[in-house]
Design an enzyme around this catalytic site. Structure first.
Site, mmCIF file in Angstrom:
data_model
loop_
_atom_site.group_PDB
_atom_site.id
_atom_site.type_symbol
_atom_site.label_atom_id
_atom_site.label_comp_id
_atom_site.label_asym_id
_atom_site.label_seq_id
_atom_site.Cartn_x
_atom_site.Cartn_y
_atom_site.Cartn_z
ATOM 1 N N THR A 1 102.790 -22.965 -12.999
ATOM 2 C CA THR A 1 103.254 -22.345 -13.774
ATOM 3 C C THR A 1 103.990 -21.031 -13.145
ATOM 4 O O THR A 1 105.081 -20.737 -13.343
ATOM 5 C CB THR A 1 102.182 -21.736 -14.810
ATOM 6 N N ASN B 1 91.071 -22.299 -12.992
ATOM 7 C CA ASN B 1 92.279 -21.525 -13.096
ATOM 8 C C ASN B 1 92.119 -20.260 -14.197
ATOM 9 O O ASN B 1 91.839 -20.873 -15.322
ATOM 10 C CB ASN B 1 93.473 -22.362 -13.367
ATOM 11 N N GLY C 1 98.806 -31.979 -13.695
ATOM 12 C CA GLY C 1 98.968 -33.093 -12.780
ATOM 13 C C GLY C 1 97.758 -33.881 -12.896
ATOM 14 O O GLY C 1 96.949 -34.009 -13.673
ATOM 15 N N GLU D 1 94.206 -35.667 -13.373
ATOM 16 C CA GLU D 1 92.818 -34.795 -13.200
ATOM 17 C C GLU D 1 91.825 -35.956 -13.037
ATOM 18 O O GLU D 1 92.013 -37.057 -13.778
ATOM 19 C CB GLU D 1 92.821 -34.289 -14.659
ATOM 20 N N SER E 1 95.308 -28.530 -11.835
ATOM 21 C CA SER E 1 95.154 -27.202 -12.382
ATOM 22 C C SER E 1 94.974 -25.976 -11.272
ATOM 23 O O SER E 1 94.100 -26.245 -10.424
ATOM 24 C CB SER E 1 93.880 -27.173 -13.294
ATOM 25 N N GLY E 2 95.582 -25.085 -11.368
ATOM 26 C CA GLY E 2 95.367 -23.848 -10.380
ATOM 27 C C GLY E 2 96.207 -24.051 -9.221
ATOM 28 O O GLY E 2 96.261 -23.151 -8.447
ATOM 29 N N SER F 1 94.903 -21.099 -16.988
ATOM 30 C CA SER F 1 95.302 -22.311 -17.136
ATOM 31 C C SER F 1 96.115 -22.968 -18.334
ATOM 32 O O SER F 1 95.785 -22.495 -19.310
ATOM 33 C CB SER F 1 94.073 -23.214 -17.137
ATOM 34 N N SER F 2 97.304 -23.568 -18.099
ATOM 35 C CA SER F 2 98.076 -23.991 -18.932
ATOM 36 C C SER F 2 97.366 -25.325 -19.799
ATOM 37 O O SER F 2 96.922 -26.244 -19.283
ATOM 38 C CB SER F 2 99.396 -24.472 -18.744
HETATM 39 N N1 LIG Z 1 103.379 -18.511 -5.480
HETATM 40 C C1 LIG Z 1 102.277 -17.806 -5.787
HETATM 41 N N2 LIG Z 1 101.892 -16.643 -5.168
HETATM 42 C C2 LIG Z 1 100.935 -15.820 -5.284
HETATM 43 N N3 LIG Z 1 99.906 -16.407 -6.193
HETATM 44 C C3 LIG Z 1 100.047 -17.622 -6.762
HETATM 45 C C4 LIG Z 1 101.302 -18.417 -6.362
HETATM 46 N N4 LIG Z 1 101.217 -19.429 -7.368
HETATM 47 C C5 LIG Z 1 99.900 -19.396 -7.914
HETATM 48 N N5 LIG Z 1 99.290 -18.199 -7.767
HETATM 49 C C6 LIG Z 1 97.887 -18.167 -8.055
HETATM 50 O O1 LIG Z 1 97.452 -18.969 -8.728
HETATM 51 C C7 LIG Z 1 96.711 -18.970 -10.093
HETATM 52 C C8 LIG Z 1 97.122 -20.152 -10.854
HETATM 53 O O2 LIG Z 1 98.471 -20.565 -10.862
HETATM 54 P P1 LIG Z 1 99.179 -21.400 -12.112
HETATM 55 O O3 LIG Z 1 98.341 -20.797 -13.159
HETATM 56 O O4 LIG Z 1 100.607 -21.377 -11.834
HETATM 57 O O5 LIG Z 1 98.502 -22.675 -11.865
HETATM 58 P P2 LIG Z 1 98.885 -24.046 -12.808
HETATM 59 O O6 LIG Z 1 99.241 -25.058 -11.671
HETATM 60 O O7 LIG Z 1 99.887 -23.726 -13.854
HETATM 61 O O8 LIG Z 1 97.420 -24.487 -13.383
HETATM 62 P P3 LIG Z 1 97.170 -25.072 -14.750
HETATM 63 O O9 LIG Z 1 97.536 -26.727 -14.550
HETATM 64 O O10 LIG Z 1 95.901 -24.918 -15.138
HETATM 65 O O11 LIG Z 1 98.082 -24.426 -15.517
HETATM 66 C C9 LIG Z 1 97.922 -17.748 -10.772
HETATM 67 O O12 LIG Z 1 97.231 -17.005 -11.667
HETATM 68 C C10 LIG Z 1 98.039 -16.795 -9.170
HETATM 69 O O13 LIG Z 1 96.949 -15.989 -9.191
HETATM 70 MG MG LIG Z 2 99.646 -23.664 -15.914
#
Ligand SMILES: Nc1ncnc2c1ncn2[C@@H]1O[C@H](COP(=O)(O)OP(=O)(O)OP(=O)(O)O)[C@@H](O)[C@H]1O
Ligand SMILES: [Mg+2]
Length: 1020
Positions: free
Chosen positions: A126, A171, A395, A397, A121-122, A174-175
């Site tokens: 996404t 996050n 992923g 956890e 997460s984070g 977070s999805s």
């Molecule tokens: N390539 C990137 N460039 C800049 N910031 C990023 C990038 N990727 C992620 N972030 C930052 O990290 C935060 C978390 O990313 P994201 O929501 O994609 O995580 P995730 O892997 O989908 O987590 P979750 O499993 O909780 O959904 C985003 O809101 C953004 O602020």
């Molecule tokens: Mg996500």
């Protein structure tokens, strides 16, 4: 010389580009790490690159991405263009390179693709999936219709994120659900549709959040952003603190989130996707009713039975959900049991009542979310397309306390790992086979044994859990744990507090079981497993929802469900089934992988927390990835490319090798001193086991380049320039060909649609037809006023063409008139009179047309002076020699006919034989044939006159036209067929008969008539 070769597993590295980059910042591909089994070396390489903002690194074709937690300038349109159509390794690693490579494989190899994004997460999953989608939206071909699909694809994200994402400790966005999305492309490569599958929404968040976390975004967006009267209609206040379901985490505001502006984005996105106003209203009714449900409070009677103390909520709920308030109230406090065919209602106690209420909230929200996904799918629906799938799924956890959710999530990751192993190993094996190289078994851990432990029928953990859920009697989370111990207690990958040894027991709770996942150990607390798996909603609550007026809820709660006496599938089994389906989908596609890593827990830019990262490298199985990728040979290159690059290192292969490529490569590597265990020669490629062999070869090449001297460098420069120029020419040719093909295509389409109304398909064609008509007209305009030719116009231009023709003619006539001189005008006026009199009436008229009329046919000297004298002051207008036929015997006599201003005078030498005043001239007769005979009729009572005069002129048309004009007798000329009767004086009549024959003949006939035979094409 930077080129890639495509192997069966997608893209292969080119050692050259990776090598050129190796001195810059670490290696761009972990395969190039000398010490590939060292985790420390792996992390050091990540760190070095991360410090330089190089967040992407490859492991072969797997992309490792570290969340920068700041906006990097690497996602511009220019960047997209740079990665478009380029070979994978020619530019630095990037999410766009992976996107483009999948797209190109889909187009050229016609194989569906999928991109699997994983990470905790984070970590940026996404965000990565959004970047991929944007890349396709910007770089793929498009048309108008495609624009709407693109918009919908892009706009599905904010909607799904509003309803499915929440702020967590890890996050801010977070999805809370797993997502697999197919992007569909048509035969032209344009995105034309999509389909989304959703997995396991974290419904428990609707009713409860951990400290520092929030409920799903949509609740806060509605309360912060919703218009006043909308909130009034929904019975909501603009204050999240008022709602029990929103205050559990004590975190209504988050600095990185602007709920109000997000609300606007979501509202707009909903309409782009095609939600009607009514649908939005009903959707918001549901969201609001969940908040009202949360505020329902219970009081306890002495008997322990619960009753509702907050009636306002019931009032709103009845309206928003479209149900009967009393029935709902009853259902929230009672449970309906069917025993021996009889319905019994039993009251709920406080605890049961509030869990029934929460169960309803979760069910309503969960089902609405699924409805939402389906609705989006309808708006993206398309058939028969090539597909790129994007998997953005939770992923591994591992928390302090892990529950049912982590169990499901980690099971999902085991399945994905298995797929990865199977596909990667299989493609490696396929390539070895294709190249005729013996496959050396790779030592790796096959996690199938763990998957089986979880999912096997009857003996797997899910089966055991289901069994406990269904079992009548006193089944509980603890009996489930005991059953696990009894059934799979001996399994190498499972242990419990009771079964384990003393050391492990210290770090395990009594209510925990431990699974040895491929990525490491995880302890799961069994508390809540049964409830969460059952996911039960009391029957009477279901019944109430089935009666709802809300159109969305009627779709979510189907009445058929009530009749079905079977127990609904448990949550774990449903998840297992949907995962099996997902695996099937992924198996049928060619995968690419993106592994996301989170650099620190503080969401901070520039902080590289080594402990945290090591943990992720381990749980993402990255070292295992690398080991499999490096198990056999680090590199493989086509002979041709290899030889081309390194031929200068061996005298036999320099400057060119004439024999077979394989022999050349063999000669070359022997000269370089490769040891037999360092490489293998396949059918078309050389396989090299260690990077160091290549580094050495590459270093040798560097040295050699310097020593090759000036000339070589000139030659090579020339070659580069030449290649460049050739490339440019080829591009131009290709562009022209492409344009030509497009023109032809447009033309054919236009031709097919040419009879339709003007539309995008035919406008080019129609314009072309108009244009070409006008151009043709320009070339073929009539040259003279008499030229009546005019090109035939296309249907659309008939009217315009007619107008143009008239205008042009007028213009030409006007110009013509302007050029005429007085003399010519006079001539034409006479010709006009002639035409009026004779056109289509006298046979020799046409021959007269081109011959100009003359002023006179006899000049002064040819007329006797006496005659002129006797005419006195009368002005002579025209004179012509004529033949006169006597009244008796029709003898021919030469005479002159003079036209003065007052009269026609017949003259013989010096004598004025007869003078006919124009006023006395009764008429003129002439035949319709081509003879020159005419009669001047005079009044019989006029004694001065000797009767009508019969004359013949060789210029009959001219002569008579002059007579008609001078005497003003244009209307008195009679053109006769057959014969003319005339008076001879003394009341006698004579007749002239006209016939045509081969010779001109004028003579008295036997019947006493004058017979005139005119030639068929007689003179004038
Ligand atoms: N390539 C990137 N460039 C800049 N910031 C990023 C990038 N990727 C992620 N972030 C930052 O990290 C935060 C978390 O990313 P994201 O929501 O994609 O995580 P995730 O892997 O989908 O987590 P979750 O499993 O909780 O959904 C985003 O809101 C953004 O602020
Ligand atoms: Mg996500």
């Amino acid at each position: 010389f930077l080129r890639r070769t495509l192997g069966s597993d997608g893209v292969r590295i080119t050692m050259e580009s990776a090598l050129t980059a190796r001195d810059r910042v670490g290696v761009q591909d972990f395969v190039l790490l000398e010490n590939h089994t060292s985790e420390a070396a792996f992390i050091e390489n990540l760190r070095k690159r991360f410090k330089e903002n190089l967040i992407y690194t490859y492991i072969g074709s797997v992309l490792v991405s570290v969340n920068p937690y700041k906006d990097l300038e690497i996602y511009t349109k220019n960047h997209m263009e740079r990665y478009r159509g380029i070979n994978f390794y020619e530019v630095s690693p990037h999410i766009y390179a992976v996107s483009d490579n999948s797209y190109r494989s889909m187009r050229t190899e016609r194989r569906d693709q999928c991109i699997l994004i994983s990470g905790e997460s984070g970590a940026g999953k996404t965000e990565a999936s959004k970047k991929i989608l944007q890349y396709y939206a910007v770089t793929c071909p498009a048309s108008d219709q495609v624009e709407t699909v693109k918009d919908r694809l892009l706009q599905s994200n904010p909607v799904l994120e509003a309803f499915g994402n929440a702020k967590t400790l890890r996050n801010d966005n977070s999805s809370r659900f797993g997502k697999y999305m197919d992007i569909q492309f048509d035969f032209k490569g344009a995105p034309v549709g999509g389909h989304i599958l959703n997995y396991l929404l974290e419904k428990s968040r609707v009713v409860h959040q951990n400290h520092g976390e929030r409920n799903f975004h949509i609740f806060y967006q509605l309360i912060e952003g919703g218009e006043e009267d909308l909130l009034r209609r929904l019975g909501l206040e603009r204050n999240p603190q008022q709602y029990q379901y929103l205050v559990k985490g004590n975190c209504p505001k988050v600095s990185s989130i602007n709920d109000r502006s997000d609300w606007k984005v979501v509202r707009k996105a909903l309409s782009v996707i095609g939600f009607s106003e009514d649908e939005v209203e009903e959707l918001l009714n549901i969201i609001a009713s969940v908040l009202h449900l949360g505020n329902i409070q219970y009081g306890g009677e002495d008997s322990g039975n619960a009753y509702i103390t907050t009636d306002t909520q019931i009032k709103y709920l009845a309206r928003l959900l479209g149900v009967d308030g009393l029935v709902l109230k009853e259902a929230l406090t009672h449970k309906k049991i069917i025993a021996k065919g009889e319905e019994l209602k039993s009251p709920l106690n406080l605890e049961q009542a509030s869990s029934a209420r929460d169960a309803l909230s979760k069910a309503v929200y969960g089902r609405t979310f699924t409805w939402l996904v389906n609705k989006i799918n309808v708006s993206l629906a398309y058939k028969n397309a090539s597909v790129i799938g994007l998997l953005d799924i939770y992923g591994f956890e591992v928390f302090q306390h892990n529950s049912f959710e982590q169990f499901c999530i980690n099971y999902c990751n085991e399945k994905l790992q298995q797929l990865f192993i199977e596909l990667t190993l299989k493609s490696e094996q396929d390539e070895y086979e294709a190249e005729g190289i013996t496959w050396e078994p790779v030592q790796y851990f096959n996690n199938k044994i763990i998957c089986d432990l979880v999912e096997e029928k009857f003996k797997g953990i899910i089966s055991i859990l289901d069994e406990e859920c269904l079992r009548p009697g006193d089944a509980s989370d603890i009996t489930f744990l005991e059953k696990l111990e009894n059934t799979v207690g001996g399994h190498a990958h499972l242990t419990t507090h009771k079964l384990t040894d003393g050391k492990t027991r210290k770090v395990m709770g009594r209510e925990e079981f431990r699974l040895l996942h491929y990525a490491g150990e995880v302890n799961y607390n069994v508390n809540g497993f049964l409830d969460k798996n059952n996911d039960l909603l009391f029957r009477n609550l279901k019944e109430v929802m089935c009666m709802s007026d809300n159109k969305i809820l009627t779709q979510c709660f189907d009445r058929a469900e009530l009749k079905d006496s079977r127990r609904p599938e448990t949550a774990a089994t449903q998840f297992k089934t949907s995962l099996a389906k997902l695996m099937e989908i992924l198996m049928s596609k060619e995968p690419s992988y993106v592994r996301c890593i989170k650099p620190n827990d503080a969401k901070q830019a520039g902080r590289f927390d080594e402990v945290l990262i090591r943990h992720q490298v381990k749980y993402l199985g990255l070292m295992e990835n690398l080991r499999v990728r490096r198990a056999g040979f680090a590199y493989r290159r086509h002979y041709e490319t290899f030889l081309q690059r390194y031929k200068s290192l061996c005298p036999e292969t320099w400057p060119s090798w004439q024999g077979k490529l394989a022999d050349g490569v063999s000669t070359l590597v022997k000269h370089l001193g490769y040891k037999p265990e360092e490489y293998k020669l396949g059918r078309s490629k050389i396989f090299i086991r260690f990077p160091k062999t290549l580094f050495a070869t590459e270093d040798a090449l560097e040295t050699r380049k310097h020593s090759l001297g000036e000339r070589e460098s000139h030659v090579s420069h020339a070659v580069v320039v030449q290649a460049w120029w050739k490339g440019i020419l080829a591009c131009r040719r290709a562009r022209r060909r492409r344009e030509a093909a497009n023109t032809i295509r447009r033309f054919i389409k236009g031709f097919i649609y040419r009879h339709n109304e003007r539309c995008p398909e035919n406008e080019y064609f129609l314009d072309y037809v108009r244009y070409s008509f006008l151009m043709k007209l320009r070339r073929n305009l009539p040259k003279t006023v008499l030229d009546k030719s005019w090109p035939t116009p296309p249907t659309a231009l008939i009217e315009a063409s007619e107008r143009l023709r008239k205008l042009y003619m007028q213009n030409m006539v006007w110009g013509y008139c302007k050029r005429i001189n007085p003399e010519w005008k006079h001539q034409l006026e006479q010709k006009m009179v002639a035409s009026e009199i004779f056109k289509n009436k006298k046979d020799n008229y046409p021959q007269s047309v081109p011959k100009l009329f003359v002023g006179t046919r006899l000049n002064g000297e040819e007329i006797n002076p006496k005659v002129l004298q006797s005419l006195g002051s009368e002005k002579m207008k025209y004179a012509v020699p004529v033949t006169k036929y006597d009244r008796k015997g029709y003898k021919a006599r030469p005479r002159q006919l003079l036209l003065t201003s007052n009269s026609a005078v017949i003259v013989e030498e010096a004598k004025l034989k007869q003078r006919i005043d124009y006023a006395a001239l009764k008429g003129i007769s002439v035949s319709s044939l081509s003879d020159g005979v005419f009669v001047l009729h005079v009044p019989t009572e006029d004694k001065k006159q000797k009767g009508d005069v019969v004359l013949q002129s060789d210029h009959i048309i001219e002569t008579l036209t002059k007579v008609a004009i001078c005497a003003d007798k244009v209307n008195s000329i009679n053109i006769n067929q057959g014969s003319i009767t005339f008076t001879m004086g003394q009341g006698r009549e004579g007749i002239i008969d006209f016939t045509s024959g081969s010779e001109l003949l004028v003579a008295k006939a036997k019947n006493g008539h004058l017979s005139v035979v005119s030639r068929n094409n007689g003179g004038i």
